[in-house]
Design a protein around this motif. Structure first.
Motif, PDB file in Angstrom:
ATOM      1  N   GLY A 123      38.799 -20.536-121.357  1.00  0.00           N
ATOM      2  CA  GLY A 123      37.837 -20.577-122.455  1.00  0.00           C
ATOM      3  C   GLY A 123      38.208 -21.704-123.390  1.00  0.00           C
ATOM      4  O   GLY A 123      39.056 -22.541-123.071  1.00  0.00           O
ATOM      5  N   MET A 124      37.569 -21.722-124.542  1.00  0.00           N
ATOM      6  CA  MET A 124      37.825 -22.799-125.500  1.00  0.00           C
ATOM      7  C   MET A 124      39.036 -22.429-126.350  1.00  0.00           C
ATOM      8  O   MET A 124      38.989 -21.466-127.119  1.00  0.00           O
ATOM      9  N   GLY A 125      40.119 -23.158-126.180  1.00  0.00           N
ATOM     10  CA  GLY A 125      41.347 -22.899-126.913  1.00  0.00           C
ATOM     11  C   GLY A 125      41.742 -24.069-127.779  1.00  0.00           C
ATOM     12  O   GLY A 125      40.886 -24.821-128.247  1.00  0.00           O
ATOM     13  N   LEU A 126      43.029 -24.196-127.982  1.00  0.00           N
ATOM     14  CA  LEU A 126      43.554 -25.221-128.891  1.00  0.00           C
ATOM     15  C   LEU A 126      44.492 -26.169-128.153  1.00  0.00           C
ATOM     16  O   LEU A 126      45.042 -25.828-127.111  1.00  0.00           O
ATOM     17  N   TRP A 127      44.678 -27.350-128.757  1.00  0.00           N
ATOM     18  CA  TRP A 127      45.740 -28.240-128.295  1.00  0.00           C
ATOM     19  C   TRP A 127      47.054 -27.651-128.849  1.00  0.00           C
ATOM     20  O   TRP A 127      47.591 -28.135-129.843  1.00  0.00           O
ATOM     21  N   ALA A 128      47.567 -26.613-128.199  1.00  0.00           N
ATOM     22  CA  ALA A 128      48.722 -25.878-128.716  1.00  0.00           C
ATOM     23  C   ALA A 128      49.331 -25.060-127.592  1.00  0.00           C
ATOM     24  O   ALA A 128      48.637 -24.690-126.637  1.00  0.00           O
ATOM     25  N   ASN A 129      50.620 -24.754-127.728  1.00  0.00           N
ATOM     26  CA  ASN A 129      51.279 -23.935-126.708  1.00  0.00           C
ATOM     27  C   ASN A 129      50.809 -22.478-126.738  1.00  0.00           C
ATOM     28  O   ASN A 129      50.759 -21.821-125.705  1.00  0.00           O
ATOM     29  N   TYR A 130      50.511 -22.007-127.940  1.00  0.00           N
ATOM     30  CA  TYR A 130      50.137 -20.594-128.084  1.00  0.00           C
ATOM     31  C   TYR A 130      48.951 -20.454-129.028  1.00  0.00           C
ATOM     32  O   TYR A 130      48.766 -21.269-129.949  1.00  0.00           O
ATOM     33  N   MET A 131      48.206 -19.396-128.812  1.00  0.00           N
ATOM     34  CA  MET A 131      47.141 -19.038-129.753  1.00  0.00           C
ATOM     35  C   MET A 131      46.883 -17.544-129.630  1.00  0.00           C
ATOM     36  O   MET A 131      47.246 -16.925-128.620  1.00  0.00           O
ATOM     37  N   VAL A 132      46.271 -16.960-130.658  1.00  0.00           N
ATOM     38  CA  VAL A 132      45.839 -15.577-130.535  1.00  0.00           C
ATOM     39  C   VAL A 132      44.322 -15.552-130.422  1.00  0.00           C
ATOM     40  O   VAL A 132      43.627 -16.428-130.944  1.00  0.00           O
ATOM     41  N   THR A 133      43.843 -14.542-129.715  1.00  0.00           N
ATOM     42  CA  THR A 133      42.396 -14.408-129.503  1.00  0.00           C
ATOM     43  C   THR A 133      42.065 -12.943-129.289  1.00  0.00           C
ATOM     44  O   THR A 133      42.897 -12.176-128.787  1.00  0.00           O
ATOM     45  N   ASN A 134      40.853 -12.574-129.662  1.00  0.00           N
ATOM     46  CA  ASN A 134      40.389 -11.223-129.315  1.00  0.00           C
ATOM     47  C   ASN A 134      39.704 -11.240-127.942  1.00  0.00           C
ATOM     48  O   ASN A 134      39.162 -10.232-127.500  1.00  0.00           O
ATOM     49  N   GLY A 135      39.706 -12.385-127.308  1.00  0.00           N
ATOM     50  CA  GLY A 135      39.156 -12.489-125.951  1.00  0.00           C
ATOM     51  C   GLY A 135      37.713 -12.948-125.910  1.00  0.00           C
ATOM     52  O   GLY A 135      37.182 -13.250-124.838  1.00  0.00           O
ATOM     53  N   GLU A 136      37.084 -13.023-127.081  1.00  0.00           N
ATOM     54  CA  GLU A 136      35.674 -13.443-127.113  1.00  0.00           C
ATOM     55  C   GLU A 136      35.559 -14.906-126.643  1.00  0.00           C
ATOM     56  O   GLU A 136      36.304 -15.767-127.094  1.00  0.00           O
ATOM     57  N   GLY A 137      34.645 -15.153-125.742  1.00  0.00           N
ATOM     58  CA  GLY A 137      34.472 -16.508-125.226  1.00  0.00           C
ATOM     59  C   GLY A 137      35.427 -16.844-124.090  1.00  0.00           C
ATOM     60  O   GLY A 137      35.350 -17.940-123.531  1.00  0.00           O
ATOM     61  N   PHE A 138      36.335 -15.947-123.761  1.00  0.00           N
ATOM     62  CA  PHE A 138      37.253 -16.184-122.633  1.00  0.00           C
ATOM     63  C   PHE A 138      36.837 -15.357-121.420  1.00  0.00           C
ATOM     64  O   PHE A 138      36.294 -14.256-121.558  1.00  0.00           O
ATOM     65  N   GLN A 139      37.066 -15.934-120.261  1.00  0.00           N
ATOM     66  CA  GLN A 139      36.765 -15.260-118.996  1.00  0.00           C
ATOM     67  C   GLN A 139      38.039 -15.161-118.179  1.00  0.00           C
ATOM     68  O   GLN A 139      38.802 -16.130-118.114  1.00  0.00           O
ATOM     69  N   PRO A 140      38.271 -14.033-117.503  1.00  0.00           N
ATOM     70  CA  PRO A 140      39.408 -13.993-116.581  1.00  0.00           C
ATOM     71  C   PRO A 140      39.146 -14.878-115.360  1.00  0.00           C
ATOM     72  O   PRO A 140      37.991 -15.040-114.952  1.00  0.00           O
ATOM     73  N   VAL A 141      40.210 -15.483-114.843  1.00  0.00           N
ATOM     74  CA  VAL A 141      40.061 -16.300-113.637  1.00  0.00           C
ATOM     75  C   VAL A 141      41.002 -15.769-112.564  1.00  0.00           C
ATOM     76  O   VAL A 141      42.029 -15.154-112.855  1.00  0.00           O
ATOM     77  N   ASP A 142      40.629 -16.033-111.327  1.00  0.00           N
ATOM     78  CA  ASP A 142      41.357 -15.504-110.174  1.00  0.00           C
ATOM     79  C   ASP A 142      42.312 -16.586-109.663  1.00  0.00           C
ATOM     80  O   ASP A 142      41.878 -17.584-109.099  1.00  0.00           O
ATOM     81  N   PRO A 143      43.639 -16.399-109.838  1.00  0.00           N
ATOM     82  CA  PRO A 143      44.585 -17.438-109.419  1.00  0.00           C
ATOM     83  C   PRO A 143      44.672 -17.560-107.893  1.00  0.00           C
ATOM     84  O   PRO A 143      45.233 -18.546-107.399  1.00  0.00           O
ATOM     85  N   ASP A 144      44.111 -16.604-107.155  1.00  0.00           N
ATOM     86  CA  ASP A 144      44.147 -16.684-105.689  1.00  0.00           C
ATOM     87  C   ASP A 144      42.952 -17.444-105.117  1.00  0.00           C
ATOM     88  O   ASP A 144      43.001 -17.942-104.003  1.00  0.00           O
ATOM     89  N   LEU A 145      41.876 -17.531-105.896  1.00  0.00           N
ATOM     90  CA  LEU A 145      40.668 -18.215-105.408  1.00  0.00           C
ATOM     91  C   LEU A 145      40.869 -19.730-105.406  1.00  0.00           C
ATOM     92  O   LEU A 145      40.375 -20.442-104.524  1.00  0.00           O
ATOM     93  N   ALA A 146      41.597 -20.239-106.408  1.00  0.00           N
ATOM     94  CA  ALA A 146      41.816 -21.685-106.523  1.00  0.00           C
ATOM     95  C   ALA A 146      42.991 -21.905-107.473  1.00  0.00           C
ATOM     96  O   ALA A 146      43.328 -21.006-108.263  1.00  0.00           O
ATOM     97  N   PRO A 147      43.648 -23.079-107.402  1.00  0.00           N
ATOM     98  CA  PRO A 147      44.719 -23.370-108.365  1.00  0.00           C
ATOM     99  C   PRO A 147      44.196 -23.241-109.794  1.00  0.00           C
ATOM    100  O   PRO A 147      43.027 -23.554-110.061  1.00  0.00           O
ATOM    101  N   LEU A 148      45.068 -22.816-110.692  1.00  0.00           N
ATOM    102  CA  LEU A 148      44.624 -22.542-112.069  1.00  0.00           C
ATOM    103  C   LEU A 148      43.950 -23.734-112.732  1.00  0.00           C
ATOM    104  O   LEU A 148      42.971 -23.590-113.459  1.00  0.00           O
ATOM    105  N   SER A 149      44.475 -24.929-112.485  1.00  0.00           N
ATOM    106  CA  SER A 149      43.916 -26.113-113.156  1.00  0.00           C
ATOM    107  C   SER A 149      42.477 -26.381-112.725  1.00  0.00           C
ATOM    108  O   SER A 149      41.718 -27.023-113.451  1.00  0.00           O
ATOM    109  N   TYR A 150      42.089 -25.892-111.555  1.00  0.00           N
ATOM    110  CA  TYR A 150      40.730 -26.133-111.075  1.00  0.00           C
ATOM    111  C   TYR A 150      39.679 -25.512-111.996  1.00  0.00           C
ATOM    112  O   TYR A 150      38.536 -25.951-112.032  1.00  0.00           O
TER     113      TYR A 150
END
Lengths: 336, 336
Positions: B93-120
């Motif tokens: 989802g839309m995050g920050l230029w930062a190592n860490y952030m907090v979020t309530n999850g709004e605007g974020f989607q889970p992704v499947d690390p087995d379907l494709a490399p994470l960077s994809y």
């Protein structure tokens, strides 16, 4: 009985000049079996004709040197050799810069002289009016409450664009090239805002005339007006590209720079679309009914410039290209 | 455990320079009730971010001076205070230029690390891939047999555009800025034609690469490439305006002239439309399935440039703006 014609003598090299035309006299043609002799009563001169004077690929072939130019006309069937329509019928369609022509009737439609004056079928109820309606309804998807802006607003197309907008409940603003035209737009056609682009700063004037931005722009001119409009487009705005009279005179190499700010279209999800009125035949038919109804109700006003005689057609056409006409320019070749 | 961030230090005055960024270190934030702590694994740098560095009205608010810039990220839930997703979940989802952030999850989607490399999920299956699919399917209405041209063809979006075209049975041509990139397009991605716009006459090369004209242009660059394309557009062509990287660096007053030949759009009934990928959520979802399937079948190739560490994010971003990257540019902030 002679058949005066205006031929294309040469292709313009930039601005159209009188030497690009030649007046010629030919015999009145004889209709063959299945044909009719049509006497031109009115012919139209329009900006798009400038494009057809160039030898370039477009949606219609260019005018040919040594041949009569073409124009929308209203004519009367004065002789029929077993043709499609009886003598006395009034027809409109694509004809010639000439007093007479023969046709088998293909591409011509009969018009009702009682519904509106004959010349109106070249203007408010003809191609210019249809162009306004198609551009707003078929291309720009104009809806009630939209902020509408139109350039060349007092021209044959522009004056109809603005009045359709008002009749549909839009905020309507426009630009034109003289104070007389501006007064006409505001005082007679009911435009909410209008400005003279020749005497105002076009960027400031465009912004001031459209305080809530622009949802729909009906583009007739190109050049700096387009750039000024782009800066004021709202999200999901629609731009109907009808013509760009400001650039018709120029060869590609010599054309003025285009708008510097096209990237605005990306961020604001703008649709900009060129169109050809004949690709929307259903909307064209619909307009004749809608427009004639509005004329009758007084909800649609219409202004013409009438030049007399085919000899004056080239001058009338050059006046249109220079913005000297006021209202739709037609040429009368014969009495109704 | 510290939280490195890149802040916007100043707005660029033309070209983006290192002084526009500032590296800062903050404490790792604590998730409140209902929130999660997200560790950034990959972040994306993309041309559109250049627009957000300016203080202008657009579809998303500008970056704020003194605040971390934003970016698409893939992160891992490392702590959950009763948040929407359990620890160990990968989200994009839309995050920050930062190592860490907090979020309530709004605007974020889970992704499947087995379907494709994470960077994809930041590239071929993320916003750039979705942009290609939405532009071609939702905006330009690409169909089998179309003549497709794409600029910035080896970029994150362009390489997907071309391969979608090939998989849909189109003639595909593209331009890019180095001979290496051209070889990659032709030899590895199966483009029918491709040319280096830096070493060729752009008008001639565009014409030669598109011998049957252009039905669909996927526009990534603006500038002279757009003008060259316009001259080669076919009737009823569609132009999807995705971005104009060539003009992002300039203030309006300093922008290079736009295309001189926009009037061509009128006669050829061309539709030119800007779009924002997030306005087509159904097509975005569809693409993840279609794209993942094609990746598995070997019908979709994908190339990345990976920069290491948040300290190098500004350089990676400036490289993208200068066309120095080869394939989709991402920054790795932590191991998968």
């Amino acid at each position: 009985m002679e058949n005066k014609q205006i031929l294309l003598a040469s292709r313009p090299n930039g601005v159209v000049v009188p030497e690009n035309f030649k007046l010629a006299t030919a015999a009145v043609p004889e209709p063959s079996k299945g044909e009719m002799l049509l006497q031109t009563i009115y012919m139209s001169v329009d900006p798009y004709m400038r494009g057809r004077m160039n030898d370039v690929k477009s949606y219609v072939p260019p005018f040919q040197i040594g041949e009569p130019l073409q124009a929308g006309i209203v004519g009367k069937v004065v002789k029929s050799n077993g043709g499609k329509y009886p003598e006395g019928t009034y027809l409109t369609g694509m004809g010639l810069w000439a007093n007479y022509m023969v046709t088998n009737g293909e591409g011509f439609q009969p018009v009702d002289p009682d519904l509106a004056p004959l010349s109106y079928y070249l203007g408010v109820l003809g191609m210019p009016g249809m162009t306004a309606y198609v551009g707003l309804k078929g291309v720009a998807e104009l809806k009630e409450g939209d902020q509408l802006f139109v350039s060349a607003a007092s021209g044959a197309v522009g004056q109809v664009v603005g009045q359709i907008g008002k009749n549909m409940g839009c905020h309507v603003a426009g630009s034109a090239g003289s104070d007389d035209k501006i007064a006409y737009l505001k005082d007679e056609l009911g435009f909410d805002e209008a400005f003279n682009y020749k005497t105002q700063d076009i960027h400031k004037a465009t912004r001031d005339a459209n305080p809530k931005g622009i949802d729909v722009y009906f583009e007739n001119v190109g050049g700096p007006q387009l750039e000024a409009v782009i800066n004021n487009l709202n999200f999901n705005a629609r731009v109907a590209l009808c013509g760009m009279i400001a650039v018709y005179d120029n060869k590609l190499e010599d054309m003025p720079p285009g708008p510097r700010n096209l990237a605005v279209l990306v961020g604001r999800s703008v649709k900009m679309q060129g169109f050809i009125v004949f690709n929307y035949p259903d909307l064209c038919k619909e307009w004749i009914q809608v427009g004639a109804g509005w004329l009758k109700e007084g909800k649609l006003k219409y202004r013409e410039s009438v030049a007399e005689g085919i000899e004056n057609a080239p001058t009338a056409f050059m006046d249109v290209l220079k913005g000297r006409n006021f209202g739709k320019q037609v040429v009368r070749l014969a009495g109704d």
